[in-house]
Design an enzyme around this catalytic site. Sequence first.
Site, short mmCIF file in Angstrom:
data_model
loop_
_atom_site.label_atom_id
_atom_site.label_comp_id
_atom_site.label_asym_id
_atom_site.label_seq_id
_atom_site.Cartn_x
_atom_site.Cartn_y
_atom_site.Cartn_z
N SER A 242 88.65 -91.77 -2.78
CA SER A 242 88.90 -93.11 -2.24
C SER A 242 88.00 -94.18 -2.85
CB SER A 242 88.71 -93.10 -0.72
OG SER A 242 87.38 -92.72 -0.39
N SER B 196 96.66 -98.54 -2.08
CA SER B 196 95.45 -99.35 -1.87
C SER B 196 95.64 -100.75 -2.40
CB SER B 196 94.26 -98.70 -2.58
OG SER B 196 93.13 -99.55 -2.57
N ASN B 197 94.92 -101.69 -1.81
CA ASN B 197 94.90 -103.05 -2.35
C ASN B 197 94.33 -103.07 -3.76
OD1 ASN B 197 91.83 -104.34 -2.01
ND2 ASN B 197 92.25 -102.67 -0.59
N HIS B 198 93.63 -102.00 -4.16
CA HIS B 198 93.04 -101.97 -5.50
C HIS B 198 94.08 -101.72 -6.58
CE1 HIS B 198 89.08 -102.54 -3.91
NE2 HIS B 198 89.30 -101.57 -3.03
N TYR C 113 90.50 -95.75 -10.03
CA TYR C 113 91.02 -95.47 -8.68
C TYR C 113 92.26 -96.31 -8.40
CZ TYR C 113 91.45 -96.00 -3.64
OH TYR C 113 91.94 -96.08 -2.37
#
Length: 269
Positions: A73, A109-111, A138
Site C-alpha cells: 500500500s 488508489s488516488n495515486h 505503487y
Amino acid sequence: MPTPRTVLLTGAAGGLGTLMRDLLPAYGYALRLFDARPVEGAPDAITADLTDTAALREAVDGVDAVLHLAGISLEASFAKILKSNIAGTYDLYAAAHEAGVGRIVFASSNHAVGYTPRPVGDAPPIPVDTPRRPDTLYGLSKAFGEDLAQFYWDKHGVETVSVRIGSCFAEPATVRGLSVWLSPADGARLFHAALTAENVGHTVVYGSSANTRLWWDLTSARALGYEPQDDSEPFAEKLIAEQGELDPADEAHAYLGGHFVTNPPIWPH
C-alpha cells in the site's frame, strides 16, 4: 443485486482489512479471510501469498464476490510491486474467473491519478475519467489493476468496481487528509454499495467521505447507492493549527498524490 452471502476479503490482516472485518458482517456478509500474514483471532483464515495458485483456488471456491484489499500500500521496489500488486492481482482475477465469481471490488488508489493538480479555489472537482497520471510505482500498479478489471469485464464478463481510495483511518492525520479522508464507516457503506449495485460492468469511483474540502467527484460512487455520512471538517481546526494550510507552491501540496509525487525513485529494483 442481492447481498452476496460469502465474500473473500484479501488483505484481511492489513489496516483497512482489519477495519472491514469488524464492519462488514453487519451488512450480512460471511467473510472468508486471506492474507500473506496470519490474521489475528481468525484461525480459519487462509495464510498465503497471492501468487500461490493452489491457495487462491481454495480461497475463491464457492464465494459470491471478492473484496480485494491485498497488496503493498506504499511505494516499494518494482520487484516487490510487480509480485504483489501486479502479478498477484492478475492471479486473483484468473482464479476468480475460473471459479465463476462474478463480482470483484478492487482497492485502487488516488495515486493512480496522483500527478493530477489538486483543485484550487473555484476549480471543479476531479472527475473519474481524468487521465491516469500515476505518481509512483505503487500508483502505476493501481492503474494496471483498473485496466485489468476493464479487460476482465470486456473479455470474460467479470464485473468490478475499482475504488480509488483516499485514506481510510479513524481520523485524518494531515491537512491533505481533510480532502481525501474516507471514514471507516463510510468505507463499509461504499464497499457494500459496490458489492450489491446492479450492472456495474467496470465502474471506477473515488473513495472518500462527504468532506467539506473534497477534491474529487463522488457522482459515480453515489450512483451505486453510496450515501456518505461523515465529514472530515471537525478535524480541520486542530490539523491546520498544527501543520498550516496547504501551499500550492509546494510540489507535495500541488498535486492530488501529495508527498507521493516527491518520493525519490527506488533503484535498483
